[in-house]
Motif scaffolding. Structure first.
Motif, PDB file in Angstrom:
ATOM      1  N   MET A 179      37.923  34.705  44.182  1.00 34.51           N
ATOM      2  CA  MET A 179      38.097  35.570  45.338  1.00 34.51           C
ATOM      3  C   MET A 179      36.753  36.086  45.854  1.00 34.51           C
ATOM      4  O   MET A 179      35.775  36.124  45.111  1.00 34.51           O
ATOM      5  N   PRO A 180      36.696  36.530  47.119  1.00 28.87           N
ATOM      6  CA  PRO A 180      35.508  37.263  47.576  1.00 28.87           C
ATOM      7  C   PRO A 180      35.270  38.487  46.696  1.00 28.87           C
ATOM      8  O   PRO A 180      36.213  39.067  46.145  1.00 28.87           O
ATOM      9  N   ASN A 181      34.020  38.895  46.579  1.00 31.90           N
ATOM     10  CA  ASN A 181      33.681  40.005  45.687  1.00 31.90           C
ATOM     11  C   ASN A 181      34.345  41.311  46.095  1.00 31.90           C
ATOM     12  O   ASN A 181      34.744  42.104  45.239  1.00 31.90           O
ATOM     13  N   ASP A 182      34.426  41.554  47.392  1.00 31.60           N
ATOM     14  CA  ASP A 182      35.074  42.775  47.882  1.00 31.60           C
ATOM     15  C   ASP A 182      36.578  42.564  47.860  1.00 31.60           C
ATOM     16  O   ASP A 182      37.108  41.740  48.603  1.00 31.60           O
ATOM     17  N   THR A 183      37.274  43.304  46.993  1.00 32.42           N
ATOM     18  CA  THR A 183      38.710  43.062  46.796  1.00 32.42           C
ATOM     19  C   THR A 183      39.591  43.886  47.731  1.00 32.42           C
ATOM     20  O   THR A 183      40.804  43.893  47.575  1.00 32.42           O
ATOM     21  N   GLN A 184      38.983  44.574  48.709  1.00 26.58           N
ATOM     22  CA  GLN A 184      39.775  45.326  49.678  1.00 26.58           C
ATOM     23  C   GLN A 184      40.518  44.374  50.616  1.00 26.58           C
ATOM     24  O   GLN A 184      40.205  43.183  50.717  1.00 26.58           O
ATOM     25  N   LEU A 238      47.016  54.320  39.267  1.00 24.97           N
ATOM     26  CA  LEU A 238      47.047  52.918  38.828  1.00 24.97           C
ATOM     27  C   LEU A 238      45.883  52.154  39.453  1.00 24.97           C
ATOM     28  O   LEU A 238      45.153  51.430  38.755  1.00 24.97           O
ATOM     29  N   GLU A 239      45.686  52.320  40.759  1.00 29.03           N
ATOM     30  CA  GLU A 239      44.610  51.595  41.433  1.00 29.03           C
ATOM     31  C   GLU A 239      43.237  52.070  40.971  1.00 29.03           C
ATOM     32  O   GLU A 239      42.309  51.261  40.825  1.00 29.03           O
ATOM     33  N   THR A 240      43.108  53.372  40.729  1.00 29.05           N
ATOM     34  CA  THR A 240      41.832  53.877  40.206  1.00 29.05           C
ATOM     35  C   THR A 240      41.532  53.267  38.837  1.00 29.05           C
ATOM     36  O   THR A 240      40.400  52.831  38.560  1.00 29.05           O
ATOM     37  N   GLY A 241      42.546  53.219  37.985  1.00 28.41           N
ATOM     38  CA  GLY A 241      42.365  52.633  36.659  1.00 28.41           C
ATOM     39  C   GLY A 241      42.022  51.164  36.725  1.00 28.41           C
ATOM     40  O   GLY A 241      41.110  50.691  36.020  1.00 28.41           O
ATOM     41  N   PHE A 242      42.719  50.425  37.575  1.00 25.94           N
ATOM     42  CA  PHE A 242      42.430  48.996  37.683  1.00 25.94           C
ATOM     43  C   PHE A 242      41.012  48.790  38.215  1.00 25.94           C
ATOM     44  O   PHE A 242      40.315  47.863  37.788  1.00 25.94           O
ATOM     45  N   GLY A 243      40.584  49.651  39.124  1.00 27.31           N
ATOM     46  CA  GLY A 243      39.231  49.542  39.647  1.00 27.31           C
ATOM     47  C   GLY A 243      38.185  49.696  38.553  1.00 27.31           C
ATOM     48  O   GLY A 243      37.159  48.995  38.549  1.00 27.31           O
ATOM     49  N   LYS A 244      38.434  50.595  37.603  1.00 30.72           N
ATOM     50  CA  LYS A 244      37.500  50.777  36.494  1.00 30.72           C
ATOM     51  C   LYS A 244      37.452  49.527  35.619  1.00 30.72           C
ATOM     52  O   LYS A 244      36.377  49.134  35.140  1.00 30.72           O
ATOM     53  N   ALA A 245      38.591  48.902  35.409  1.00 29.52           N
ATOM     54  CA  ALA A 245      38.613  47.661  34.630  1.00 29.52           C
ATOM     55  C   ALA A 245      37.944  46.530  35.405  1.00 29.52           C
ATOM     56  O   ALA A 245      37.192  45.722  34.832  1.00 29.52           O
ATOM     57  N   LEU A 246      38.183  46.473  36.703  1.00 29.24           N
ATOM     58  CA  LEU A 246      37.589  45.431  37.547  1.00 29.24           C
ATOM     59  C   LEU A 246      36.066  45.523  37.529  1.00 29.24           C
ATOM     60  O   LEU A 246      35.366  44.497  37.489  1.00 29.24           O
TER      61      LEU A 246
END
Length: 431
Positions: A259-264, A401-409
């Protein structure tokens, strides 16, 4: 006026009667109304469409305000639909496309500055109803809830109140560029083979466009037996469960490298719509945008992940009845007549299916073999999935959930630790 009358008659049943009386303006002495047609008891308890009509004094012409948040292509279509209604009706609808719909509704409605109606998926129903943002219209409708599929009818109701009317189902699924993909993959391993072939970031090409927000990720996050939130489970929260963590790790390991680096949303959506990726995971709202860019889009269900079936969240698109319905009888009538006309106009529902991939929830159209192939692809994905919970506590799950996934990402935490922390945040917010 005869042509308009024939067009409206295509809607059929009680909705057509209401629309003809209210929209074309020939019933100057009265407006057909019915008793409570579908108020309490779920989708099957409305008693069918055999409500008795009575004649009441005509309501003055009203002006209904509606808010929505649509893609550019969908927004243009809706503007045209509103213009069509206004050209036929003694009432007027004024629409506004808002990028910050959630924030605007939450600030404006309590201050009595909101719209009569607004459009969004059904996941706001429980929270907004309990906060007093919505209006129960079960005693004022001319449309039976039997008009819709069971899931759609249930999505529009909460605690016996009818807080909106449904017009489409939606979910995210796999889209593919038919120029690059001969046949849709049935497994993620087949998908990886194609992504490998096309992924070359130095040339601006990628294997996949996949916005990594909680809704979009739900299919694979819940593929291995995990879940985000289940109000019926002993432990309502499931994002830190072993099975859900496995799903998040699968996304990180299998899809992110292509994927592109920016996941937005913007960069991920652009990768596919600009013709620079063979695959996208996105919803029906995106179909028109990709087609406008010249992409020959195919739609299929999400492929199996190591033999497991993805389980995406599904939504029902509603026209919500807002608290503003109580501000003026004339404006409320205008809002109801527009919504009833919109959700029962089969010609229009089919046009939305063709142009934007909207999945009809009208009983006469749902599952129709004549629906466009893209809509059938989204329908298969809906059958894979589970409806988003309408429980008020669900609203507190998305952000952490999204904040947590962002930390893992970003590599700052393991998926497991990030989701444990997210659950702690959610439970703290509940308290």
């Amino acid at each position: 006026m005869a042509t308009d009358r024939r067009k409206l008659l295509k809607m059929g049943g009680m909705a057509a009667a209401a629309a003809l009386a209210g929209c074309v303006g020939v019933e100057e002495q009265g407006t057909p109304t019915s008793g409570s047609s579908g108020g309490s008891g779920g989708s099957g308890d409305s008693g069918g469409s055999g409500a008795t009509q009575t004649t009441e004094p005509a309501v003055d012409p009203g002006t209904a305000t509606t808010w929505y948040a649509r893609s550019s292509a969908e927004g243009e279509t809706l503007k045209g639909v509103i213009e069509e209604f206004n050209s036929q009706s003694r009432h007027t609808v004024e629409g506004s496309d808002l990028s910050d719909l959630e924030q605007k509704t939450q600030s404006a409605i309590p201050a009595n500055q909101g719209p009569q109606i607004f459009e969004w998926a059904h996941d706001w129903v429980g929270d907004y109803y309990q906060r007093g943002f919505l209006s129960d219209q079960s005693g004022n409708l001319s449309v039976s809830m039997d008009t819709f599929t069971d899931a759609a009818a249930e999505a529009a109701q909460f605690d016996g109140a009818v807080v909106g009317l449904p017009f489409a189902a939606e979910t995210v699924t796999l889209l593919y560029n038919e120029e690059y993909v001969d046949s849709p993959p049935e497994s993620v391993s087949e998908m990886v083979d194609v992504m490998e072939e096309h992924h070359n970031p130095s040339n601006g090409t990628y294997g996949l466009g996949y916005p990594l927000n909680a809704y979009f990720m739900s299919g694979f996050a819940q593929a291995f037996g995990g879940y985000y939130f289940d109000p019926e489970a002993d432990e309502m929260l499931g994002i830190a469960n072993e099975e859900t963590v496995e799903g998040f790790e699968y996304i990180l390991d299998t899809f992110v490298p292509y994927m592109p680096n920016d996941t937005q949303y913007g960069p991920q959506a652009a990768a596919f719509s600009e013709g620079n990726a063979p695959f996208a995971i996105n919803g029906p709202w995106y179909l028109g945008t990709a087609r406008e860019k010249g992409v020959d889009v195919g739609v299929t269900s999400l492929p199996t992940a190591d033999g497991s079936e993805p389980s995406p969240y599904t939504g029902i698109q509603l026209w919500y009845f807002a608290k503003g319905m109580g501000s003026s009888e004339a404006d409320a009538t205008a809002a109801r007549e527009f919504v009833e006309w919109y959700v029962t106009n089969e010609e229009q529902l089919l046009a939305n299916a063709e142009s934007h991939g909207f999945i009809p929830v009208h009983e006469e159209l749902a599952g129709d073999d004549d629906l466009p192939s893209s809509v059938q692809g989204f329908s298969q994905a809906v059958q894979q999935g589970v409806p988003m919970p309408t429980h008020p506590r669900m609203g507190d799950v998305w952000g952490p959930l999204e904040t947590g996934f962002g930390k893992a990402l970003n590599g700052n935490m393991s998926v497991n630790d990030a989701m444990v922390e997210a659950e702690e945040t959610i439970r703290s917010n509940w308290e």
